[in-house]
Motif scaffolding. Structure first.
Motif, mmCIF file in Angstrom:
data_model
loop_
_atom_site.group_PDB
_atom_site.id
_atom_site.type_symbol
_atom_site.label_atom_id
_atom_site.label_comp_id
_atom_site.label_asym_id
_atom_site.label_seq_id
_atom_site.Cartn_x
_atom_site.Cartn_y
_atom_site.Cartn_z
ATOM 1 N N LEU A 164 0.778 -1.358 -0.122
ATOM 2 C CA LEU A 164 -0.084 0.260 -0.212
ATOM 3 C C LEU A 164 1.149 1.175 -0.100
ATOM 4 O O LEU A 164 0.408 2.306 -0.745
ATOM 5 N N LYS A 165 2.020 1.299 0.722
ATOM 6 C CA LYS A 165 2.817 2.275 0.731
ATOM 7 C C LYS A 165 3.363 2.367 -0.802
ATOM 8 O O LYS A 165 3.632 3.671 -1.027
ATOM 9 N N SER A 166 3.879 1.644 -1.206
ATOM 10 C CA SER A 166 4.301 1.570 -2.524
ATOM 11 C C SER A 166 3.473 2.304 -3.562
ATOM 12 O O SER A 166 3.731 3.148 -4.444
ATOM 13 N N ILE A 167 2.080 1.677 -3.392
ATOM 14 C CA ILE A 167 1.121 2.466 -4.396
ATOM 15 C C ILE A 167 1.041 3.721 -3.929
ATOM 16 O O ILE A 167 0.841 4.861 -4.877
ATOM 17 N N GLY A 168 1.080 4.208 -2.762
ATOM 18 C CA GLY A 168 1.017 5.576 -2.360
ATOM 19 C C GLY A 168 2.054 6.411 -2.727
ATOM 20 O O GLY A 168 1.948 7.562 -2.997
ATOM 21 N N SER A 169 3.374 5.900 -2.819
ATOM 22 C CA SER A 169 4.600 6.716 -3.214
ATOM 23 C C SER A 169 4.375 7.166 -4.567
ATOM 24 O O SER A 169 5.110 8.086 -5.103
ATOM 25 N N ARG A 170 3.307 6.582 -5.616
ATOM 26 C CA ARG A 170 3.361 6.991 -7.001
ATOM 27 C C ARG A 170 2.263 8.243 -7.069
ATOM 28 O O ARG A 170 2.083 8.597 -8.318
ATOM 29 N N VAL A 171 1.543 8.671 -6.039
ATOM 30 C CA VAL A 171 0.746 9.751 -5.889
ATOM 31 C C VAL A 171 1.163 10.740 -4.767
ATOM 32 O O VAL A 171 1.588 10.445 -3.650
ATOM 33 N N ARG A 172 1.403 11.966 -5.356
ATOM 34 C CA ARG A 172 2.255 13.096 -4.508
ATOM 35 C C ARG A 172 1.435 13.127 -3.234
ATOM 36 O O ARG A 172 2.449 13.294 -2.192
ATOM 37 N N GLU A 173 0.118 13.347 -3.028
ATOM 38 C CA GLU A 173 -0.390 13.635 -1.938
ATOM 39 C C GLU A 173 -0.583 12.530 -0.858
ATOM 40 O O GLU A 173 -0.906 12.785 0.225
ATOM 41 N N TRP A 174 -0.114 11.301 -1.393
ATOM 42 C CA TRP A 174 -0.360 9.990 -0.563
ATOM 43 C C TRP A 174 0.833 9.660 -0.142
ATOM 44 O O TRP A 174 1.077 8.903 0.940
ATOM 45 N N GLY A 225 4.303 8.852 1.840
ATOM 46 C CA GLY A 225 4.483 9.268 3.150
ATOM 47 C C GLY A 225 3.232 9.432 4.115
ATOM 48 O O GLY A 225 3.424 9.606 5.126
ATOM 49 N N ASP A 226 2.143 9.505 3.497
ATOM 50 C CA ASP A 226 0.942 9.699 4.322
ATOM 51 C C ASP A 226 -0.149 8.451 4.267
ATOM 52 O O ASP A 226 -1.038 8.505 3.438
ATOM 53 N N PHE A 227 -0.120 7.495 5.003
ATOM 54 C CA PHE A 227 -0.729 6.545 4.957
ATOM 55 C C PHE A 227 -2.191 6.872 5.464
ATOM 56 O O PHE A 227 -3.227 6.192 4.968
ATOM 57 N N GLU A 228 -2.600 7.832 6.163
ATOM 58 C CA GLU A 228 -3.750 8.193 6.524
ATOM 59 C C GLU A 228 -4.716 8.455 5.373
ATOM 60 O O GLU A 228 -5.831 8.281 4.956
ATOM 61 N N ALA A 229 -3.910 9.166 4.409
ATOM 62 C CA ALA A 229 -4.627 9.404 3.072
ATOM 63 C C ALA A 229 -4.865 8.263 2.360
ATOM 64 O O ALA A 229 -5.783 8.306 1.496
ATOM 65 N N ILE A 230 -3.783 7.325 2.361
ATOM 66 C CA ILE A 230 -4.230 6.041 1.538
ATOM 67 C C ILE A 230 -5.441 5.536 2.176
ATOM 68 O O ILE A 230 -6.256 5.025 1.264
ATOM 69 N N TRP A 231 -5.470 5.205 3.367
ATOM 70 C CA TRP A 231 -6.379 4.585 4.078
ATOM 71 C C TRP A 231 -7.858 5.165 3.838
ATOM 72 O O TRP A 231 -8.957 4.596 3.777
ATOM 73 N N GLN A 232 -7.834 6.560 3.731
ATOM 74 C CA GLN A 232 -9.279 7.249 3.367
ATOM 75 C C GLN A 232 -9.726 7.012 2.130
ATOM 76 O O GLN A 232 -10.803 6.673 1.762
#
Length: 755
Positions: free
Chosen positions: A664-674, A676-683
């Motif tokens: 999930l962190k790896s997926i989020g790393s490709r979206v600027r606002e996600w 390093g922000d797991f809370e944004a991923i979780w939302q």
């Protein structure tokens, strides 16, 4: 091959089919309907013939319908005939010396025995048993001495007792002993406990037991496409009965005559392989021809038949010419998961796996003519061989209302003849909301899987046989954006590619060589996967990873891990089971296995009795990359969600809730606002989960089940992606609340227009 032995009497014949021996009695032209249970004459006729021809495995009366008594029914009749034959061959039974009497007392005893053996036992064996019981009690309770010969009745009483003891062991008697207290000699209702014929119209091949078994308890009843399904349970049987009486078994005699004639005419047409390439079109053509033919036959006979009945008769005609007969009706039932026909087909009833009641036996038996015709059609449809050198055939079957995968085996692998296994699939793709409705997974699990699919990760859907792997894979394909091309690779076409095409997906299907049945003109699965990599940027979906193609699949995973989804199904009951199969059985290097991001495990969950089971997703696990030899020992597997049997649902693990997922962190790393922000991923995961739940709630509360289907879910996905892009562009970020509110406004407006 059927071997027929014709007898000199033209009203019957013996038919031998392998181990099956059938006594067929011709009642065509008779005014009465033949029935062993209802007519003493018919029972006596059968017994008299069995005394001549010996034991059989099946007794059948032929009229406009075939009335078939097989299995235990035929055995009981054959056993009774053998018993009577033994009495006739025993001099002590009908011989004067055994009665122990003279010219005064002997005639009455001989008269009793002759009526008992020559008439009562053949026409009414249960009544004969009751009569014998009373006579024996009389002889034993009253000591009689003949006034002429001065002999007692002891010898005669012992003879009756010996016959009584032997008769009590007959199956036909043992089955009714508990019911003799209520026995009424004025009717033959008691015989219906034993005899319940399967009834088959002459132009049909399958045999159907139309009458509900006596003493069976009804568990459930429902309708499928106008056909009544009743689930029954007999106290002494562990498997429920799946009872279906097709419409073709309840027609008028004149309709049977029309269908029989129409079938004879169409049978002269020999279907070609080309006609099976597009089965839907071929059916449409055959139905039109059938309706015209039936209309002509109706007019020629001066019959008055309305349009609806002609349409119904045409459907039946198509089903029994280019179709697959009664199997098509069973496959229409969405609760049927598997159908099995063991060999020899004519001696075993069809069995099914029912979604609610597990394995059930049906009231239907298939004949050799059915299975031979099916095998020929499947060879044409698949383009694959089925012969002594290639005794296994895997094929796909598309019939109205369902799709299925068919496995066929024949001699020498199946020494007793052709056998079939049908794995039923929905005619439309499963969706995540449908799976949430059926408790296969939770709305949070649906949101998590959707997020992972959008992230373009690599995934294996694992599970045991009949666990729902392919169905889950298809539901995940629905979540792939329609802007992405999809390539599927399968040896047997189980993924509903045609339905995805109708949903306007850019999808290409590749059919490859089966591991077991190697079509000469088919390429291997490994070559198919490598070919897909040369077909441009696409999502790759592999129907099932079975053999050497696993190495090619992992090549694709390593190439596609940071682009689009690469996914497939594989047999395995746990993440480590998948690792063991991939690395040790399929010889994929351990380092290559690390290309797997997510393993979704589906397994049947059984009841305490073991008789019922439900399909569930039991694990969603990510595969870490920081291990060397054994991912289980080196903590290479991290569960994100695990099934809780107490709550009967998937539950999030601490690793997921605390943001410890590398995938999930790896997926989020490709979206600027996600990043390093797991809370944004979780939302975003919760947003997707809430949308799935909203669709399900609206479907149930507003009685609109159609919004759970793929066509609506795909529209919803498109709208969600569009809204996310628009808000990101206007707001500079993906505001979850704003996205949800706009989607909800669209959703409410959209479903308000759906009837």
């Amino acid at each position: 091959m059927v071997k027929t032995n014709e007898k000199t009497q033209k009203n019957y014949r013996i038919i031998s089919e392998g181990n099956q021996k059938t006594l067929l009695i011709n009642y065509e032209g008779y005014a009465i309907v033949p029935s062993i249970e209802d007519r003493p004459f018919c029972m006596a006729q059968v017994i008299n013939l069995l005394l001549d021809v010996g034991s059989v495995t099946q007794v059948a009366f032929r009229q406009r319908e075939d009335f078939i008594y097989d299995g235990a029914q035929a055995e009981a009749l054959s056993e009774l005939a053998e018993f009577i034959k033994g009495l006739l061959e025993n001099d002590h039974v009908l011989g004067s010396a055994s009665f122990g009497g003279c010219s005064v007392c002997l005639p009455a005893r001989r008269n009793f025995m002759e009526i008992f053996v020559m008439s009562e036992l053949r026409e009414d064996p249960i009544g004969a048993y009751v009569h014998l019981t009373k006579r024996l009690q009389e002889e034993k309770s009253t000591k009689r001495v003949c006034t002429n010969c001065k002999r007692s009745n002891d010898t005669f009483a012992k003879l009756l007792e010996n016959i009584f003891n032997k008769m009590s062991k007959l199956a036909i008697i043992k089955q009714v002993i508990p019911h003799l207290k209520n026995y009424d000699p004025s009717n033959r209702d008691i015989y219906k406990i034993i005899f319940n014929p399967e009834i088959k119209p002459n132009f049909l091949f399958a045999k159907v037991a139309k009458t509900l078994p006596i003493g069976a308890k009804e568990l459930s009843a429902y309708d499928v496409s106008g056909n009544r399904i009743i689930i029954l349970k007999k106290k002494e049987d562990i498997r429920p009965i799946y009872h279906l009486v097709p419409p073709e078994y309840d027609l008028l005699e004149e309709h049977y005559l029309i269908l029989g004639r129409a079938k004879d005419i169409l049978a002269k047409h020999k279907p070609t392989k080309a006609e099976f390439v597009d089965p839907e079109h071929t059916r449409e053509v055959f139905k039109k021809v059938g309706k015209d033919l039936i209309s002509d036959l109706v007019r020629s006979k001066g019959m008055n038949v309305d349009y609806d009945l002609i349409d119904k008769l045409a459907d039946i005609l198509v089903r029994y010419t280019i179709g697959f007969g009664l199997i098509e009706l069973i496959l229409k039932d969405p609760k049927v998961q598997d159908i099995s026909i063991n060999s020899p087909a004519s001696m075993t009833q069809i069995t099914i796996i029912h979604a609610d009641y597990g394995e059930c036996v049906t009231n239907i038996t298939i004949t050799p003519m059915d299975v031979d015709a099916w095998a020929t059609k499947l060879r044409l449809m698949s383009g694959r061989p089925l012969d002594e050198s290639n005794p296994v055939l895997d094929a796909e079957l598309l019939v109205p209302g369902s799709r299925s995968r068919v496995a066929v085996i024949q001699p020498p692998l199946s020494p007793s003849g052709l056998a079939f296994s049908f794995r039923r699939h929905r005619d439309r793709p499963w969706t995540l909301p449908l799976f949430v409705k059926n408790r296969m997974l939770t709305h949070l699990a649906a949101g998590l899987l959707d997020f992972i699919i959008q992230g373009g990760r690599t995934m294996l859907v694992a599970g045991t046989r009949s666990a729902g792997k392919t169905s889950v894979l298809a539901s995940l394909m629905v979540q792939i954006p329609r802007t992405v091309r999809i390539i599927t690779v399968e040896d047997t076409l189980e993924i509903p590619v045609y339905e995805f095409k109708k949903l306007n997906y850019d999808i290409q299907s590749l059919k490859v060589q089966s591991v077991i049945t190697k079509g000469e003109q088919e390429i291997t699965a490994a070559e198919g996967i490598r070919t897909s990599l040369r077909m441009g940027d696409s999502s790759l979906i592999v129907g099932e990873v079975r053999s050497e193609e696993a190495i090619a699949l992992y090549e694709a995973m390593r190439v596609g891990a940071l682009a689009n989804v690469v996914a497939g199904t594989i047999h395995g009951d746990s993440p480590y089971g998948v690792f063991d199969r991939v690395v040790n059985d399929l010889k994929v290097p351990k380092t290559s296995f690390k290309a797997t991001d997510i393993i979704v495990v589906c397994n049947p969950v059984k009841s305490a009795s073991g008789l019922k089971q439900q399909r569930r997703v039991v694990q969603i696990t990510e595969v870490r990359k920081d291990w060397d030899e054994d991912p289980l020992k080196e903590h290479g597997f991290v569960d994100l969600m695990v099934y809780n049997p107490k709550t009967d649902q998937l539950e999030a693990t601490d690793a997921l809730l605390q943001g410890e997922s590398d995938v999930l962190k790896s997926i989020g790393s490709r979206v600027r606002e996600w990043a390093g922000d797991f809370e944004a991923i979780w939302q975003n995961i919760e947003l997707r989960a809430k949308i799935v739940q909203d669709i399900l709630d609206a479907a149930e509360n507003q009685n609109k089940p159609q919004i759970l289907e793929a066509d609506f879910v795909v529209q919803s996905n498109d709208v969600l992606h569009t809204i996310m892009d628009q808000i990101k562009e206007s707001e500079g970020k993906t505001d979850t609340k704003l996205i949800y509110n706009e989607w909800l406004a669209w959703f409410k407006q959209k479903i308000s227009k759906i009837d």
